[in-house]
Design a protein around this motif. Structure first.
Motif, PDB file in Angstrom:
ATOM      1  N   LYS A 186       5.849   5.526   4.521  1.00 22.46           N
ATOM      2  CA  LYS A 186       5.969   5.756   5.958  1.00 22.46           C
ATOM      3  C   LYS A 186       7.081   4.911   6.563  1.00 22.46           C
ATOM      4  O   LYS A 186       7.330   3.786   6.129  1.00 22.46           O
ATOM      5  CB  LYS A 186       4.651   5.399   6.652  1.00 22.46           C
ATOM      6  CG  LYS A 186       3.636   6.514   6.552  1.00 22.46           C
ATOM      7  CD  LYS A 186       2.411   6.185   7.370  1.00 22.46           C
ATOM      8  CE  LYS A 186       1.357   7.245   7.146  1.00 22.46           C
ATOM      9  NZ  LYS A 186       0.031   6.720   7.418  1.00 22.46           N
TER      10      LYS A 186
ATOM     11  N   LYS B  81       6.187   2.770  12.612  1.00 24.58           N
ATOM     12  CA  LYS B  81       5.752   3.432  13.851  1.00 24.58           C
ATOM     13  C   LYS B  81       5.906   2.436  14.997  1.00 24.58           C
ATOM     14  O   LYS B  81       6.277   1.284  14.774  1.00 24.58           O
ATOM     15  CB  LYS B  81       4.277   3.829  13.722  1.00 24.58           C
ATOM     16  CG  LYS B  81       4.012   4.750  12.568  1.00 24.58           C
ATOM     17  CD  LYS B  81       3.903   6.194  13.034  1.00 24.58           C
ATOM     18  CE  LYS B  81       3.945   7.160  11.877  1.00 24.58           C
ATOM     19  NZ  LYS B  81       2.904   6.917  10.877  1.00 24.58           N
TER      20      LYS B  81
ATOM     21  N   GLY C  46       5.517   1.648   7.541  1.00 23.39           N
ATOM     22  CA  GLY C  46       5.961   1.070   6.282  1.00 23.39           C
ATOM     23  C   GLY C  46       7.449   0.823   6.326  1.00 23.39           C
ATOM     24  O   GLY C  46       8.050   0.794   7.404  1.00 23.39           O
TER      25      GLY C  46
ATOM     26  N   TYR D  37       5.264  -1.602  15.118  1.00 24.48           N
ATOM     27  CA  TYR D  37       5.204  -2.022  13.714  1.00 24.48           C
ATOM     28  C   TYR D  37       5.488  -3.508  13.580  1.00 24.48           C
ATOM     29  O   TYR D  37       4.852  -4.203  12.801  1.00 24.48           O
ATOM     30  CB  TYR D  37       6.213  -1.212  12.906  1.00 24.48           C
ATOM     31  CG  TYR D  37       6.341  -1.648  11.479  1.00 24.48           C
ATOM     32  CD1 TYR D  37       5.337  -1.359  10.560  1.00 24.48           C
ATOM     33  CD2 TYR D  37       7.454  -2.356  11.044  1.00 24.48           C
ATOM     34  CE1 TYR D  37       5.446  -1.762   9.248  1.00 24.48           C
ATOM     35  CE2 TYR D  37       7.570  -2.758   9.732  1.00 24.48           C
ATOM     36  CZ  TYR D  37       6.563  -2.464   8.844  1.00 24.48           C
ATOM     37  OH  TYR D  37       6.672  -2.853   7.545  1.00 24.48           O
TER      38      TYR D  37
ATOM     39  N   GLU E 254       1.081   0.178  12.724  1.00 23.11           N
ATOM     40  CA  GLU E 254       1.123   1.090  11.574  1.00 23.11           C
ATOM     41  C   GLU E 254       2.538   1.260  11.033  1.00 23.11           C
ATOM     42  O   GLU E 254       3.520   1.030  11.734  1.00 23.11           O
ATOM     43  CB  GLU E 254       0.617   2.464  12.027  1.00 23.11           C
ATOM     44  CG  GLU E 254      -0.875   2.549  12.203  1.00 23.11           C
ATOM     45  CD  GLU E 254      -1.531   3.017  10.926  1.00 23.11           C
ATOM     46  OE1 GLU E 254      -1.206   4.134  10.487  1.00 23.11           O
ATOM     47  OE2 GLU E 254      -2.341   2.269  10.370  1.00 23.11           O
TER      48      GLU E 254
ATOM     49  N   SER F  13       0.868  -1.173   0.000  1.00 24.37           N
ATOM     50  CA  SER F  13       0.000   0.000   0.000  1.00 24.37           C
ATOM     51  C   SER F  13       0.907   1.225   0.000  1.00 24.37           C
ATOM     52  O   SER F  13       2.124   1.100   0.121  1.00 24.37           O
ATOM     53  CB  SER F  13      -0.875   0.000   1.241  1.00 24.37           C
ATOM     54  OG  SER F  13      -0.035   0.047   2.374  1.00 24.37           O
ATOM     55  N   TRP F  14       0.303   2.407  -0.159  1.00 19.61           N
ATOM     56  CA  TRP F  14       1.136   3.613  -0.158  1.00 19.61           C
ATOM     57  C   TRP F  14       1.798   3.808   1.191  1.00 19.61           C
ATOM     58  O   TRP F  14       2.885   4.360   1.281  1.00 19.61           O
ATOM     59  CB  TRP F  14       0.327   4.836  -0.563  1.00 19.61           C
ATOM     60  CG  TRP F  14       0.017   4.822  -2.024  1.00 19.61           C
ATOM     61  CD1 TRP F  14      -1.210   4.696  -2.598  1.00 19.61           C
ATOM     62  CD2 TRP F  14       0.955   4.887  -3.104  1.00 19.61           C
ATOM     63  NE1 TRP F  14      -1.091   4.681  -3.960  1.00 19.61           N
ATOM     64  CE2 TRP F  14       0.229   4.797  -4.292  1.00 19.61           C
ATOM     65  CE3 TRP F  14       2.345   4.991  -3.162  1.00 19.61           C
ATOM     66  CZ2 TRP F  14       0.834   4.832  -5.548  1.00 19.61           C
ATOM     67  CZ3 TRP F  14       2.961   5.022  -4.405  1.00 19.61           C
ATOM     68  CH2 TRP F  14       2.200   4.932  -5.578  1.00 19.61           C
ATOM     69  N   ASP F  15       1.152   3.321   2.252  1.00 20.65           N
ATOM     70  CA  ASP F  15       1.753   3.416   3.574  1.00 20.65           C
ATOM     71  C   ASP F  15       3.083   2.684   3.637  1.00 20.65           C
ATOM     72  O   ASP F  15       4.029   3.135   4.262  1.00 20.65           O
ATOM     73  CB  ASP F  15       0.806   2.804   4.620  1.00 20.65           C
ATOM     74  CG  ASP F  15      -0.164   3.843   5.151  1.00 20.65           C
ATOM     75  OD1 ASP F  15      -0.196   4.935   4.546  1.00 20.65           O
ATOM     76  OD2 ASP F  15      -0.859   3.564   6.131  1.00 20.65           O
TER      77      ASP F  15
END
Lengths: 296, 284
Positions: B49, B52, B62, B55, B60, B43-45
């Protein structure tokens, strides 16, 4: 103006000489650097004992590298047996039997196969080869296996080595003069007979060298093998059991390297061993190739 | 007798065709599989990213830290390898063009260096790092990877340069140029497609290699800013996430593998395209 040109010439010449000498001393520096690090261990134990013993208890300062060397050998052996025939046949097909257009198509295929990082091969091995072995192949022989085995390492390694060996074989077959082939064909030999009696015979030293260099490459491959081979100490040869090759030993233990005495020295010794073996194989077979190129 | 010959010919033709087509099939299989597995979690995440908190337990974030780290390391290493490798290749072909034995000796050493596995470079880089008193950092990673790719740059570039006709050397010198001018203005220009190929090949090798940066670059969730900070790399991100027992994290490892594969494919195809494009205007 002339003065400036001469100065520029001097400067760039110095730069070139510096860079080429840096490259030429690099193997020496690597060897010496690793040797210095491995020296404490070599002082403690003789070389023969390190290689010949199979007890690996770093906490008690017992370092026997035999299981790792054997692990590497087993994996390499399997990879070689699987990839060599495929490479030879594919190289024959590409250079002797196929059209120009097909060759143009094949080049990028080989390039991409050679360019894929070893981690990708490792991921592929975990997704495909490991379950295949544990779910289908091992039950077929009535054995229970986790799939993380020497065989899995060998298969992944074989796929990785194929583009490397294939490239060299294609180069070897391309150097064989077409006059020889034409002579054989005009005497009534079939294409395959020409390949068997002329091409392979003439290219024999090159083929052996390509295989040798492929073995060297397989011997030093780290990540992909480490991901699928199971990493357990083992000296016997069992396809469906885990192994622990030399490069995996180095890569797996760098974390605790500095916390156990002599352990860093042992790992650097492993790297030195790997470096020595592979450099030797490379030098011998490259020499072979240069000799045959000279004779043309 | 004749029948046997024909049958043997048929059998081996079919066998060798199978071997070749199975290679194509294997490549297609690997790439399609990585993409199918990877696009689930991609995904774009993932791309935009950094990880976080939590993870690695499925939280959350990337792998931007690893993408940036990998790019930094391979770009840095490619620059160093160019600075050292290109003059070396020019030297072999300009200054040593009359000394065949020396040329062959250097190529021999370089080929042998090319064969040295990356884990050995990693171990050596680690030794060097301790010797210089550095920590695992971006700089140490760059230096180690540049050792790894210098032989590749030199040999790939050299392979193109050694096919440049000798007449061109003589014509240039006869017009009164110095050897430096000849090397950079004539030989380099003629060998430009080879230069591009060498750079991209080295870059691809640098970005995909894990064993050499394992010791030297370290691993961190932050995006590195200074040269002395540790840096994550994409292959290691894949490797670490794949060893996690949590399925979501493993899914992300596949996504990261898909990103890496895309990068490698793009590099490989660009190299082909560019070297073709630039070799059109070359003297034959």
């Amino acid at each position: 103006m002339l003065f400036r040109r001469i100065i520029a010439d001097r400067v760039s010449t110095t730069w070139m000489v510096i860079s080429i000498s840096t490259i030429l001393v690099l193997p020496l520096v690597i060897g010496i650097g690793l040797y210095v690090k491995a020296y404490p261990l070599l002082e403690l134990k003789p070389f023969g004992e390190l290689i010949g013993s199979s007890t690996w208890l770093p906490h008690e300062q017992k370092f026997g590298f035999l299981p790792f060397i054997l692990g590497s050998l087993y994996v390499t052996l399997i990879a070689f047996c699987l990839s060599a025939p495929v490479c030879l046949l594919a190289a024959i097909f590409i250079t002797q039997f196929s059209s120009k257009r097909f060759i143009y198509f094949m080049h990028p295929v080989i390039d991409i196969l050679a360019g894929l990082p070893s981690v990708i091969y490792g991921v592929w091995g975990i997704i495909v080869i490991v379950p295949f072995i544990s779910d289908y192949l091992a039950p077929l022989f009535g054995i229970k296996s986790s799939g993380y085995t020497i065989l899995a390492g060998g298969i992944v390694l074989a796929v990785m080595c194929i583009p490397y060996i294939l490239n060299m074989l294609i180069e070897v077959f391309n150097t064989i003069p077409s006059g020889l082939k034409e002579a054989s064909l005009s005497l009534g030999a079939t294409f395959w007979e020409t390949v068997k009696h002329v091409v392979i015979k003439k290219g024999f030293p090159g083929i052996i060298s390509a295989f040798g260099l492929g073995i060297a490459k397989a011997f030093g491959e780290t990540m992909a093998v480490m991901m699928v081979v199971g990493n357990m100490l083992q000296t016997k040869f069992d396809l469906f059991d885990a192994g622990y090759p030399l490069p995996a030993l180095i890569a797996n233990n760098y974390g605790e390297m500095l916390s156990i005495p002599m352990y860093d020295s042992a790992l650097m010794f492993a790297a030195l061993l790997l470096f020595g073996i592979i450099l030797l194989i490379n030098l011998v077979f490259r020499y072979f190739i240069y000799r045959t190129k000279k004779n043309e | 007798m004749n029948r046997r010959k024909i049958i043997e010919e048929k059998i081996f033709r079919i066998l060798s065709a199978i071997a070749t087509y199975s290679l194509i099939a294997t490549l297609a299989f690997i790439i399609i599989l990585i993409f199918i597995k990877g696009f689930h979690a991609l995904s774009w995440d993932m791309v935009l990213k950094a990880p976080k908190g939590g993870y690695y337990y499925g939280g959350e974030g990337g792998v931007l830290n690893a993408i940036v780290g990998s790019l930094y390391i391979s770009i840095g290493a490619t620059i160093i390898a160019t600075i050292i490798g290109v003059p070396a290749a020019l030297y072999i072909n300009v200054y040593l063009s009359r000394r065949k034995r020396m040329q062959n000796f250097i190529r021999y050493i370089l080929d042998a260096l090319w064969g040295v596995p990356s884990i050995v470079y990693g171990a050596f880089g680690f030794t060097l790092m301790l010797f210089l008193g550095m920590n695992a950092s971006l700089l140490a990673g760059i230096i180690t990877v540049s050792f790894l790719i210098i032989p590749i740059v030199v040999r790939t570039f050299d392979e193109v340069l050694c096919n440049i006709p000798k007449g061109l050397h003589e014509a240039t010198l006869a017009l009164g140029s110095t050897r430096t001018e000849m090397a950079f203005k004539i030989i380099f220009k003629q060998g430009f497609p080879g230069f591009i190929t060498a750079l991209l090949l080295a870059f691809g090798r640098g970005i995909g290699d894990a064993a050499s940066v394992l010791f030297t670059a370290g691993y961190t969730d932050l995006i590195p800013i200074h040269l002395d900070e540790p840096a994550a790399t994409l292959p290691l991100a894949i490797f670490f996430q794949l060893s996690s027992p949590i399925p979501e994290v493993r899914e992300r490892a596949f996504a990261a593998a898909a990103i890496l594969t895309i990068i490698i494919l793009v590099i490989s195809l660009t190299a082909r395209f560019l070297s073709k494009k630039y070799s059109i205007s070359n003297l034959k």
